[in-house]
Design an enzyme around this catalytic site. Sequence first.
Site, short mmCIF file in Angstrom:
data_model
loop_
_atom_site.label_atom_id
_atom_site.label_comp_id
_atom_site.label_asym_id
_atom_site.label_seq_id
_atom_site.Cartn_x
_atom_site.Cartn_y
_atom_site.Cartn_z
N ASP A 210 1.25 -1.43 -0.16
CA ASP A 210 0.19 0.10 0.42
C ASP A 210 0.45 1.32 0.05
O ASP A 210 1.96 1.66 1.28
CB ASP A 210 -1.23 0.00 1.44
N GLU B 47 1.30 4.63 -0.14
CA GLU B 47 0.67 6.25 0.22
C GLU B 47 1.15 6.40 1.68
O GLU B 47 1.92 5.90 2.29
CB GLU B 47 -0.81 5.56 1.02
#
Length: 296
Positions: free
Chosen positions: A155, A157
Site C-alpha cells: 500500500d 501511501e
Amino acid sequence: MVSGVRRIVALAAAVALITSGTTTPAGALAKTGPVSVAYVEVNNNSMLNVGKYALTNGSGNAFDIGVIFAANINYDVATKSAYLYFNPNVQRVLDNVATQVRPLQAKGIKVTLSILGNHEGAGFANFPTKQSAEAFAKQLSDTVTRYGLDGIDFDDEYSEYGKNGTGQPNASSFVYLVTALRAAMPNKLITLYNIGPSATRLSYGGVDITSKFDYAWNPYYGTWSPPSMALPKSRLSPAAVHINSTSTSTAASFARRTVSEGYGVYLTYNLGATDSHTYISSFTRELYGSDTRYTG
C-alpha cells in the site's frame, strides 16, 4: 466377522475422507465465487473478527483473506536505509499469532500483512539500489516465515518521498522489490492496493512484475474502478467497500456487478467488532447466493 467388516468399512470411509482433502460434512455446499477480502485496522480491532462470519448455506466463511493493517516501511536516517516497522498493536498481533492468526487459518482464511508508508521518506518506489530493495524484500519474507503468515500486501501511501533526504520515486525500485519478494515467497500471496507511485512503475529493464501479483484492487472506497493492470479479471477487484460506511445498496450493487462482469475479487475495509452480518449479507447474497450469520 461382522466386527471385521465394520472395521473395513470404517477404514474405507476414513481413507475417503483423507483423500478428499476436506472434512466438510456430507451434503454441505462448497463455496464458489469471488475471493472476499477484509482489511482490519488492528490499532482498534481484532483480527479474529474476520472469522466470525459464516455463510448461512453452510458453504464456508464470508471472508477468504484477512489483512493485518498495517505494518510500515520506515527510514533510518543514520544508516540511510529503509526498515520494516511494527507499531505496538501490529506487534501484539504478531506476538500472539497462536491466538490471533492461527484460528483464522484453521478455518481456511488466509492472513496477510499490509505494508504502508509512514511519513519518513521511505517507500517502495525509491530504493536507491537493487541491493537495498532486495534487503527490504528479505525483511518482508523473513517476517512471513517467522510468524507463519500467508503473504504481503503493498500500500504505497503516506511515504512522503523526498523527506529526510530520501529520493523521489524511480523506475527500478518496485520492480526489484517485488521480483526479490516473489523469488523468496513463490507460494505466498503478494497483493497490491493499487495506489501511489509504485502502482504505475511495474516494468523496468525488460522485467514486468504484473504477473507476480496474486491480486490487485481498487483503493477508493465507495467506487467501482478496475485496476489498470494486465491481470486477468479473476485476480482483480474493481469494487472497494468500506463496511458500514458504503451504503448497503452500493455494496450489493458492486457485488452483483463483480459476478456479472466476471471479476474474481471483492474488497472490503475496516471490519470492526460490531455485529455486521446484516450489512455483510447485502453483498454475500450477490457473491455467493447466501446470507451471512454472525458466530460471535
